[in-house]
Design a protein around this motif. Structure first.
Motif, mmCIF file in Angstrom:
data_model
loop_
_atom_site.group_PDB
_atom_site.id
_atom_site.type_symbol
_atom_site.label_atom_id
_atom_site.label_comp_id
_atom_site.label_asym_id
_atom_site.label_seq_id
_atom_site.Cartn_x
_atom_site.Cartn_y
_atom_site.Cartn_z
ATOM 1 N N ASP A 79 0.854 -1.175 0.000
ATOM 2 C CA ASP A 79 0.000 0.000 0.000
ATOM 3 C C ASP A 79 0.903 1.242 0.000
ATOM 4 O O ASP A 79 2.092 1.144 0.331
ATOM 5 N N SER A 80 0.342 2.396 -0.339
ATOM 6 C CA SER A 80 1.191 3.584 -0.312
ATOM 7 C C SER A 80 1.520 3.935 1.145
ATOM 8 O O SER A 80 0.748 3.641 2.054
ATOM 9 N N GLY A 81 2.704 4.488 1.340
ATOM 10 C CA GLY A 81 3.147 4.851 2.692
ATOM 11 C C GLY A 81 3.799 3.701 3.438
ATOM 12 O O GLY A 81 4.102 3.810 4.619
ATOM 13 N N CYS A 82 4.044 2.577 2.734
ATOM 14 C CA CYS A 82 4.649 1.409 3.401
ATOM 15 C C CYS A 82 6.175 1.402 3.293
ATOM 16 O O CYS A 82 6.818 0.456 3.750
ATOM 17 N N GLY A 83 6.733 2.402 2.653
ATOM 18 C CA GLY A 83 8.200 2.477 2.561
ATOM 19 C C GLY A 83 8.775 1.877 1.286
ATOM 20 O O GLY A 83 9.961 1.556 1.246
ATOM 21 N N LYS A 84 7.945 1.738 0.231
ATOM 22 C CA LYS A 84 8.446 1.151 -1.028
ATOM 23 C C LYS A 84 9.592 1.982 -1.609
ATOM 24 O O LYS A 84 10.606 1.437 -2.001
ATOM 25 N N SER A 85 9.384 3.295 -1.650
ATOM 26 C CA SER A 85 10.410 4.153 -2.272
ATOM 27 C C SER A 85 11.720 4.064 -1.489
ATOM 28 O O SER A 85 12.800 3.960 -2.076
ATOM 29 N N THR A 86 11.602 4.072 -0.168
ATOM 30 C CA THR A 86 12.793 3.996 0.666
ATOM 31 C C THR A 86 13.505 2.661 0.451
ATOM 32 O O THR A 86 14.725 2.612 0.272
ATOM 33 N N TRP A 91 5.140 6.544 11.107
ATOM 34 C CA TRP A 91 6.147 7.009 10.155
ATOM 35 C C TRP A 91 5.752 8.377 9.606
ATOM 36 O O TRP A 91 6.586 9.259 9.466
ATOM 37 N N GLN A 117 6.547 10.954 11.905
ATOM 38 C CA GLN A 117 7.957 10.933 12.295
ATOM 39 C C GLN A 117 8.174 10.467 13.735
ATOM 40 O O GLN A 117 9.007 11.004 14.461
ATOM 41 N N PRO A 155 15.186 7.221 6.009
ATOM 42 C CA PRO A 155 14.354 6.851 7.163
ATOM 43 C C PRO A 155 14.562 5.379 7.531
ATOM 44 O O PRO A 155 14.740 4.537 6.662
ATOM 45 N N GLY A 156 14.592 5.125 8.833
ATOM 46 C CA GLY A 156 14.749 3.737 9.289
ATOM 47 C C GLY A 156 16.197 3.321 9.474
ATOM 48 O O GLY A 156 16.473 2.177 9.809
ATOM 49 N N ASN A 197 17.187 2.080 13.026
ATOM 50 C CA ASN A 197 16.416 0.996 13.640
ATOM 51 C C ASN A 197 16.400 -0.225 12.724
ATOM 52 O O ASN A 197 17.034 -0.228 11.668
ATOM 53 N N THR A 220 14.273 -1.478 10.703
ATOM 54 C CA THR A 220 13.644 -1.454 9.376
ATOM 55 C C THR A 220 14.692 -1.267 8.289
ATOM 56 O O THR A 220 14.684 -1.971 7.284
#
Ligand code: ADP
Length: 280
Positions: free
Chosen positions: A17-24, A159, A162, A242-243, A246, A248
């Protein structure tokens, strides 16, 4: 035309889903393959595509058949299959996999409209990321392997605002080669499951000092690194992602290394397959 199977594009599906960190995750993955992924040079600044020497990442939002207004009028969301052109998605992924360039549409996330298409050359590794890489059977059959990022709504929300607290699950499953898969299908469901490797990994906590990750790395095995310290090196290289402080970021890096390992196996298998066939 004689084409070498080993040069055929390997296609990876990344669903979330969007906002799940795919781009990162994609930025970490392309870094593992060497070279930073960037938008196509001189093209539409709102392009969603990322290109590096080895990889091209296509965002499946580009196959929305309805723009933002159209979706509103029809009362459907971008998740609704009716808002997506799976025929075009299939044709273009198939073409790229067969080393043919395509004119892919661009969904403009700023305006919510479909922009003029952009030329996409067949890469060594094509990642199709978005909501539906595995929905259409024809597209699914083109995937060499697939990844599903499942992030709880609480984490997504955290996320977004932040907050550095997380629970992160990565389900990675892959099919080795289409042909092997079909062969095992015939042997029944139990053997089929042996072809699926499903990993469920969970970790929480925070690193105070990123350079001390080397001590964590020294205790981990089977990381698919090419040299001792590669995980730590990748993490330090992208300390600003991001992440990074930690689990992730650590897991994304390790999954990236596993994907590289799998890619190298696929390429090796494809290179030996024609030679084996010739011998037979
Ligand atoms: P997607 O491409 O799936 O929409 P993004 O990579 O753009 O997801 O990430 C969505 C939001 O979550 C961004 O604000 C990003 O900074 C944040 N984010 C992504 N991964 C992490 C992470 N591991 N830890 C904390 N925040 C993250």
């Amino acid at each position: 035309i004689i084409t070498c199977a080993a040069q055929q594009t390997v296609v990876i599906g990344l669903a979330a889903d969007s906002g799940c960190g795919k781009s990162t995750f994609m930025r970490r993955l392309t870094s593992v393959f060497g070279g930073a992924a960037e938008p196509p040079k001189g093209g539409n600044p709102d392009s969603n595509t990322l290109i590096s020497d080895m990889t091209t990442v296509i965002c499946l939002d580009d196959y929305h058949s309805l723009d933002r207004t159209g979706r509103k009028e029809k009362g459907v969301t971008a998740l609704d299959p009716r808002a997506n052109d799976f025929d075009l998605m299939y044709e273009q992924v198939k073409a790229l996999k067969s080393s043919i360039a395509v004119e892919k549409p661009i969904y403009n996330h700023v305006t919510g409209l479909l922009d003029a298409p952009e030329l996409i050359q067949p890469p060594k590794i094509l990642v199709i990321e978005g909501l539906h890489p595995m929905f259409d059977e024809r597209v699914r059959d083109l995937l060499d392997f697939s990844i599903y990022l499942d992030i709880s709504n609480e984490v997504k929300f955290a996320w977004k605002i932040q907050v550095c607290f997380f629970i992160y699950f990565i389900f990675v499953h892959w099919l080795i080669l289409q042909n092997e898969f079909r062969f095992f299908l015939a042997l029944g469901l139990s053997i089929l499951f042996s072809l699926f490797q499903v990993s469920v990994v969970e970790m929480d906590g925070q690193f105070d000092r990123l350079d001390e990750l080397i001590y964590v790395e020294s205790h981990l095995s089977n990381l698919s690194t090419k040299f001792y310290g590669e995980v730590t090196q990748q993490m330090l290289k992208h300390a600003d992602f991001p992440g990074s402080n930690n689990g992730t970021g650590l897991f994304q890096t390790i999954v990236g290394l596993k994907i590289r390992d799998l890619y190298e196996q696929l390429i090796a298998n494809k290179a030996t397959a024609p030679a084996e066939a010739a011998k037979a």
